[in-house]
Design an enzyme around this catalytic site. Structure first.
Site, short mmCIF file in Angstrom:
data_model
loop_
_atom_site.label_atom_id
_atom_site.label_comp_id
_atom_site.label_asym_id
_atom_site.label_seq_id
_atom_site.Cartn_x
_atom_site.Cartn_y
_atom_site.Cartn_z
N THR A 227 0.90 -1.17 0.00
CA THR A 227 0.00 0.00 0.00
C THR A 227 0.92 1.20 0.00
O THR A 227 2.08 1.08 0.40
CB THR A 227 -0.88 0.00 1.28
OG1 THR A 227 -1.93 -0.96 1.14
CG2 THR A 227 -1.52 1.34 1.57
N ARG A 255 -13.56 -7.36 -2.82
CA ARG A 255 -13.05 -7.20 -1.46
C ARG A 255 -12.50 -5.78 -1.27
O ARG A 255 -11.84 -5.24 -2.16
CB ARG A 255 -11.95 -8.23 -1.21
CG ARG A 255 -11.25 -8.14 0.16
CD ARG A 255 -9.95 -7.38 0.08
NE ARG A 255 -9.19 -7.44 1.34
CZ ARG A 255 -8.14 -6.68 1.58
NH1 ARG A 255 -7.71 -5.82 0.69
NH2 ARG A 255 -7.49 -6.78 2.72
N GLY A 257 -10.24 -3.37 1.42
CA GLY A 257 -9.34 -3.42 2.58
C GLY A 257 -9.54 -2.24 3.51
O GLY A 257 -10.55 -1.53 3.46
N ASP A 258 -8.53 -1.99 4.34
CA ASP A 258 -8.63 -0.92 5.34
C ASP A 258 -8.29 0.46 4.79
O ASP A 258 -8.70 1.48 5.38
CB ASP A 258 -7.68 -1.22 6.51
CG ASP A 258 -6.23 -1.30 6.06
OD1 ASP A 258 -5.98 -1.94 5.00
OD2 ASP A 258 -5.35 -0.73 6.72
N THR A 278 -0.66 0.32 6.70
CA THR A 278 -0.44 -0.72 5.70
C THR A 278 -0.33 -2.06 6.41
O THR A 278 0.26 -2.12 7.50
CB THR A 278 0.82 -0.47 4.85
OG1 THR A 278 1.07 -1.63 4.05
CG2 THR A 278 2.06 -0.18 5.70
N GLY A 279 -0.90 -3.08 5.82
CA GLY A 279 -0.84 -4.40 6.47
C GLY A 279 -2.08 -5.20 6.18
O GLY A 279 -2.78 -4.94 5.20
N GLY A 281 -5.39 -5.86 6.00
CA GLY A 281 -6.50 -4.90 6.09
C GLY A 281 -7.64 -5.29 7.00
O GLY A 281 -8.15 -4.46 7.76
N1 ASP Z 1 -3.83 -2.84 3.84
C1 ASP Z 1 -3.92 -3.28 2.48
C2 ASP Z 1 -5.20 -4.02 2.29
O1 ASP Z 1 -5.55 -4.83 3.13
C3 ASP Z 1 -2.77 -4.12 2.05
C4 ASP Z 1 -1.41 -3.68 2.56
O2 ASP Z 1 -1.25 -2.59 3.03
O3 ASP Z 1 -0.48 -4.48 2.48
O4 ASP Z 1 -5.84 -3.84 1.28
#
Ligand code: ASP
Length: 359
Positions: A227, A255, A257-258, A278-279, A281
């Site tokens: 992200t 889908r 994400g966050d 980021t991570g 989500g």
């Molecule tokens: N947070 C993002 C999502 O879940 C993915 C990421 O940041 O790695 O869409």
């Protein structure tokens, strides 16, 4: 006159306290003079967190990632130096990363299980608490600019009565709105990169093998997700955040994400701070990570670094890994992550760009 005060890691808090401009105000005096001493500006960017090991990284690849982050910082920083808005700086920095195929946003977005690219993005203005969020975009070249447009269009008047424009738009309707407003749309082919396509095939094969592919299927976080984001503080003391993503490789079509969830992966409030996450989500949404950082400062009086770590730990307890970048109204910054690396960068007190990848 301005100064940039940006630090990272454990030395942050102490250095920040020292560098904060102090204007003595006597007892009973009203501080009605504008503080002419120092106007702080600040900018932090990230390009995703995950298992980023030195051993997996070629020199070439590392150089390209670093260069991308530096370009993003430069684009945003130039705006802040000139006295521009934090919203403009955050958007400009993220646009650079969206255009860079090395990052999972805009060009270079990962593929869904259906082989499509579906992007999410959001921006928030800490001054007004206005926000714009978009999801499931397939043709908007720079999703972050559509999120920005929603902020700009959030108030409008129809036959003399004020209305509130949509904050969150998704899919085809969002793209129609983008088109009507002159936002650039491109063919899905534009988002194709061989590397992300190969990553999808790898993840699919590994799934078919029941995850038991051993060495044959080493799925790195680079393959799975990423992200990009930026948080900024401008000379007027306004905070802003921008987050943009292609999501996760092999995600189900549809889908979300966050990143576009206000309070999940993105939040800004002039009274506290601006945060971009980021991570994983789903866990960041459940832990309301971005809003929690702000709330811990607002309601518990925590310092930025402590609040950021506590909010991130909450996601980790649920099973979610990742990181975040944050900047507060004083220009303090925090860049915690619980993975082996996070692409990240900021501008140091001398205006020097600092880019880091590993722990
Ligand atoms: N947070 C993002 C999502 O879940 C993915 C990421 O940041 O790695 O869409």
């Amino acid at each position: 006159m301005f100064a940039i005060v940006l630090f990272s890691g454990g030395a942050l808090a102490a250095a920040q306290e020292q560098s904060r401009p102090v204007k003595a105000v006597g007892r009973g005096e009203i501080d009605d003079q504008p503080n002419m001493e120092i106007k702080k500006i600040g900018l932090v960017v990230h390009g995703g967190a995950g298992t980023i090991e030195r051993s997996e990284m070629t020199l070439e690849r590392e150089r390209e990632h670093r260069a991308g982050l530096e370009r993003a910082l430069t684009a945003g920083y130039e705006i802040l130096k000139r006295g521009g808005l934090s919203l403009d700086a955050a958007e400009a920095a993220v646009r650079v990363l969206e255009d860079d195929p090395h990052f999972n946003a805009g060009k270079g977005s990962v593929f869904t299980s259906a082989g499509t690219n579906e992007m999410d993005a959001a921006m928030m203005d800490g001054k007004t608490l206005k926000a714009g969020a978009v999801a499931n975009l397939r043709h908007v070249k720079n999703p972050i600019s559509l999120a920005r447009l929603l902020i700009e269009k959030s108030d409008y008047v129809v036959s003399k009565s004020p209305r509130v424009g949509p904050l969150f738009m998704a899919g085809e309707g969002a793209e129609m709105f983008a088109k009507e407003n002159g936002i650039e749309l491109v063919d899905q082919k534009y988002f194709f990169t061989q590397e992300r396509w190969n990553a999808l095939q790898k993840v699919k094969e590994s799934e078919k093998a029941g995850g038991a592919g051993g060495k044959k299927f080493i799925i790195t976080d680079q393959d799975r997700h990423g992200t990009v984001g930026a948080v900024a503080l401008d000379q007027q003391g306004n905070l802003a955040v921008a987050t943009s993503t292609g999501g996760t490789t092999n995600k189900k079509s549809g889908r979300v994400g966050d990143s576009p969830i206000i309070g999940g992966g993105t939040y800004a409030n002039n009274a506290t701070c601006a945060i971009s996450c980021t991570g994983d989500g789903e866990f960041f949404i459940r832990a309301a990570v971005a809003h929690n950082v702000s709330a811990l400062i607002e309601y518990r009086g925590m310092k930025l670094e402590e609040a950021a770590q506590m909010a991130l730990d909450k996601a980790k307890k649920l099973g979610g890994e990742g990181g975040l970048i944050a900047i507060d109204k004083h220009g303090n910054i925090a860049l915690p992550f619980n993975t082996s690396g996070m692409y990240r960068g900021y501008v140091d007190p001398d205006g020097k760009l600092v880019v880091e990848i590993y722990k």
